[in-house]
Design an enzyme around this catalytic site. Structure first.
Site, mmCIF file in Angstrom:
data_model
loop_
_atom_site.group_PDB
_atom_site.id
_atom_site.type_symbol
_atom_site.label_atom_id
_atom_site.label_comp_id
_atom_site.label_asym_id
_atom_site.label_seq_id
_atom_site.Cartn_x
_atom_site.Cartn_y
_atom_site.Cartn_z
ATOM 1 N N HIS A 23 0.853 -1.267 0.063
ATOM 2 C CA HIS A 23 -0.102 0.060 -0.123
ATOM 3 C C HIS A 23 1.003 1.139 -0.125
ATOM 4 O O HIS A 23 0.757 2.224 -0.865
ATOM 5 C CB HIS A 23 -1.031 -0.008 1.457
ATOM 6 C CG HIS A 23 -1.601 1.088 1.326
ATOM 7 N ND1 HIS A 23 -3.081 1.221 0.937
ATOM 8 C CD2 HIS A 23 -1.609 2.543 1.803
ATOM 9 C CE1 HIS A 23 -3.612 2.480 1.185
ATOM 10 N NE2 HIS A 23 -2.667 3.211 1.874
ATOM 11 N N GLU A 24 1.832 1.329 1.080
ATOM 12 C CA GLU A 24 2.619 2.398 1.000
ATOM 13 C C GLU A 24 3.479 2.569 -0.056
ATOM 14 O O GLU A 24 3.819 3.726 -0.565
ATOM 15 C CB GLU A 24 3.277 2.610 2.404
ATOM 16 C CG GLU A 24 2.600 2.483 3.774
ATOM 17 C CD GLU A 24 1.498 3.782 3.988
ATOM 18 O OE1 GLU A 24 1.672 4.484 3.123
ATOM 19 O OE2 GLU A 24 0.583 3.231 4.429
ATOM 20 N N HIS A 59 1.761 4.871 -2.635
ATOM 21 C CA HIS A 59 1.936 6.184 -2.347
ATOM 22 C C HIS A 59 3.427 6.693 -2.489
ATOM 23 O O HIS A 59 3.477 7.424 -3.067
ATOM 24 C CB HIS A 59 1.678 6.488 -0.650
ATOM 25 C CG HIS A 59 0.164 6.388 -0.206
ATOM 26 N ND1 HIS A 59 -0.790 7.210 -0.828
ATOM 27 C CD2 HIS A 59 -0.384 5.606 0.792
ATOM 28 C CE1 HIS A 59 -1.744 6.913 -0.057
ATOM 29 N NE2 HIS A 59 -1.359 6.096 0.891
ATOM 30 N N GLU A 86 -4.458 8.136 -2.435
ATOM 31 C CA GLU A 86 -5.073 6.964 -1.923
ATOM 32 C C GLU A 86 -5.452 5.962 -2.962
ATOM 33 O O GLU A 86 -5.188 4.819 -2.864
ATOM 34 C CB GLU A 86 -6.193 7.321 -1.090
ATOM 35 C CG GLU A 86 -6.432 6.306 0.077
ATOM 36 C CD GLU A 86 -5.098 6.289 0.800
ATOM 37 O OE1 GLU A 86 -4.476 7.036 1.231
ATOM 38 O OE2 GLU A 86 -5.185 4.893 1.385
HETATM 39 ZN ZN LIG Z 1 -3.043 5.145 2.185
#
Ligand SMILES: [Zn+2]
Ligand SMILES: [Zn+2]
Lengths: 494, 494
Positions: B263-264, B267, B293
């Site tokens: 997830h990160e 980003h 996001e």
């Molecule tokens: Zn996030």
């Protein structure tokens, strides 16, 4: 209620201290955490902050308030704080912003490139960056000398060691030069009579780190207000509320990282015990770089390599790494007190260490005074290393003048602090022993309470309240006296 | 040559960006590195910097230059940059410094105390701090709403999602509420027919970290410009030149940390691929929090939990942890696509996740609009959790409203971004698959070049050049359409 000029100043300096906090953490991060591509943006950010702090510190309002506050009714501590504020102002006010920024950028660039240039032994590449740093440092020295009088190098020395001059250094180091070579030769000769067993690695990094943490605990490091990490060159950074120390690990070598940690723990405890209620004000800062170094060397050399402390430490070492012949008590103590001239200053024993310092002092003074140029450094380095320690650094820049980062950021004038620190440390330890008759026994028992209380009461808690001379006289009964350092070396090594 | 007003502005914003750099690193450090006693000084330092940046951004010179620059001859990118500068100015100008500082301090205090309050389930202690945060956030919302018109909550929403309103959210989330509960029930029912084998730990932290690094490499994270560390709550921080992502490890649970990292990494890749030549200017910033996001959810959900990617990842998992029944391919894929309503938002599957978001959206909107108070939160939380997911959080604050830190720093208006992001991610993945016919095969082969090129060209490289709507229309042919998210969930889970 109207603020006094002094009160206004305390607000400005508290603000400056908050900005320094961010720079200190970002600076620590740069050496301990940052990936390579962050370098340019980080340097620019730190330089921008350095310009801002310079602007605030040298503003007309500060100048006026400093002179107005002189007339106000202040107690002793406030007056000491005002003295330190004025000193900071004067140090900063004569440098134009453009020079501050250029020097900061050149320093970051030089340091960052050094990280890859050193492993590559790339003197040409390094020299190019260093010339820029020297150029700005000379400009700085000239501006400072024009204001203070005295030589250019003295003007830089004054940044780190208020009241210190090269004339006084020449006397102190001259004294050293008169007896140290002989002491070094005799110590080496004496030790040559006994063959030591070297520790057998590998010593895994993870366990070395745990051992370092053991030592930090033993030495009272406050882990709620600090950390241990890794960087190419060990240092103590961060802020008094959150002290960041680093070391570096070599899996074939056990004691280098460990004594690096013990050294930085000395710096850290000074920072962690500065007067809490004054934090953020100049009077709460550590007294000087030599005094700071005296604390790290107190921990590393006076205490750390003493027979009593080494004995206390031994069970931690065998608990982490098991037993081996090198850890037999007498061998282990002799190994950690051995004198062995080498290339690397930070790995040097305390007898040959001053040679590294005097060498650099002589080179950096000549460099700042314009008597030599950057291109002259390697030959001079080689010549002096041969003279003092019988070692050549010809074509070996990585173990010669590129071995550490002090010059990369223009920290000329800093090096003498190491040997001044060693002298102060010996003098302080002598005074502590006089004050604490059961010291040796306490250390062997692992009880450092009285010793650290003595340091706290005599050094740490005072911050910059007194001048270095006052502080040392209050603590030991006399001003800096190199006799104690000589005495210490003779007792331990002859 | 005289600087134009626009050029002067670019210098000011570059300076602000350098200051933000220091705050970003010190902020990362606060969560990933800082020992507890550094908290107070760090909060004060960050607050001081926040006041300074606020002063610079809202100065009369900036205000005048912004309006003068409107008349200057600018190209499209410069005009977009000016639009973003103006937006930043307007966002900041209506907040008095005292409020900025008070809010920042209250936020740091609340977050810091939360670290010990959460494990202690100490709602009373937490609520006391949170009330301060809410008080300042309400003041902020009132000031913003007075300037923009619209509701107070909309004014906060606009900080994170320009052009988004609670009316539009009510429509989007209303649509969701019409089909999600049914989909959730059907997915849960379908999965209940098959018994899965749970992975058997322990999974040592060190190897989990290595596995995370494997995934980051696979996903193109640039390690020369970023790091992976540990914090209580995973996040992506730092600066585009040096992106810091974090995760947290539980030795009994393998996939939580791993998908946190994935997830990160989404980003991070957005940040690492923002337009380099514009870095430091507002136009180079990521478009919005929902767009941000969308990238992390693109990585974690659209790509990361797809059968093709999971298959590609499996050999890395067995290489680190050996084989076990849970890693049999079908079981492993089903395990990582299972739907299981739970208390913790960040551990939620993508089907139940929107329930967590809508719940918080409804509570935070009511809180900001003054319809409820902090003391009302636990009961409302419990009621909504029971309604959506059939779970009670009565007296269990640590797994209820104290589970994460979004509200502690006054980030009201942020939560909807998560579900908007999931919707954008589904829409973008759909468009990418249409543009790249061999996508599934490429992913199974571990070749993500075309996919990441598509993201770079359509999203990352544009920074804030276009509005969110323009950007999404350019990339996908239409504005945000929740249909793709529904379609994605139905395809994967029914
Ligand atoms: Zn996030
Ligand atoms: Zn030192």
């Amino acid at each position: 209620m109207e603020n006094t000029h002094y009160q206004k100043l305390t607000k400005t300096f508290a603000r400056l201290s908050r900005f320094s906090h961010l720079s200190a953490i970002a600076g620590w991060d740069m050496f301990a955490m940052m990936p390579p591509n962050g370098s340019k943006a980080r340097s620019e950010a730190l330089a921008e902050m350095s310009v801002l702090c310079h602007q605030i510190l040298t503003s007309q309002e500060v100048a006026r308030a400093l002179s107005d506050a002189e007339q106000e009714d202040l107690n002793d501590l406030e007056r000491a704080n005002l003295r330190e504020m004025t000193r900071q102002y004067q140090q900063a006010a004569l440098l134009p912003e453009s020079l501050v920024e250029a020097k900061s950028l050149a320093g970051s660039r030089c340091e960052h490139a050094w990280r890859t240039q050193r492993p590559n032994n790339d003197w040409q590449g390094f020299a190019e960056n260093l010339k820029q740093v020297v150029k700005y440092s000379r400009e700085e020295a000239a501006l400072r000398a024009a204001q203070r009088g005295g030589s250019r190098y003295d003007a830089l020395l004054d940044i780190y060691e208020p009241d210190m001059t090269s004339a006084r250094l020449d006397a102190l180091f001259g004294d050293l030069k008169s007896w140290l070579p002989d002491l070094l030769a005799r110590a080496t000769e004496k030790q040559a009579q006994k063959t030591l067993i070297a520790p057998q690695g590998p010593f895994p990094t993870a366990q070395q780190r745990e051992l370092g943490l053991d030592a930090m605990k033993l030495l009272g490091f406050d882990f709620d207000g600090g950390r241990l990490d890794v960087s190419a060159h060990p240092f103590c950074g961060g802020v008094p509320e959150d002290v960041r120390i680093t070391t570096r690990y070599n899996e074939n070598e056990l004691f280098s990282a460990l004594f690096g940690v013990i050294h930085e723990t000395g710096h850290a405890r000074y920072e962690q015990n500065l007067p809490r209620e004054w934090l953020g004000q100049p009077v709460a800062l550590a007294r000087s770089t030599a005094l700071h170094e005296s604390q790290s060397l107190f921990f590393e050399m006076q205490l750390g390599r003493s027979e009593a402390f080494l004995t206390r430490l031994l069970p931690h070492i065998t608990a982490r790494f098991g037993n081996q012949p090198a850890f037999e008590r007498d061998n282990y103590i002799a190994w950690n007190q051995r004198v062995k001239p080498g290339y690397i200053r930070v790995d040097a024993d305390e007898v040959s260490y001053p040679a590294h310092v005097v060498l650099r002092y002589e080179i950096e003074r000549a460099l700042i005074e314009g008597e030599i140029e950057v291109d002259d450094i390697p030959a001079l380095w080689d010549e002096k290393m041969q003279h003092w320690l019988g070692l050549t650094t010809k074509d070996d820049y990585r173990n010669g003048c590129m071995q550490d980062i002090h010059w990369t950021d223009g920290g000329f004038g800093y090096f003498p602090s190491y040997t001044l620190g060693a002298m102060y440390a010996a003098q302080l330890f002598h005074a502590a022993r006089r004050a604490l008759p059961s010291l040796e026994r306490d250390i062997a028992n692992g009880d450092f309470t009285a010793l650290f209380d003595w340091l706290r009461q005599n050094i740490w808690q005072h911050g910059s309240r007194f001048t270095t001379a006052q502080l040392v006289i209050n603590a030991t009964g006399e001003d800096l006296n190199p006799h104690y350092f000589r005495k210490h070396l003779e007792t331990r090594y002859l």
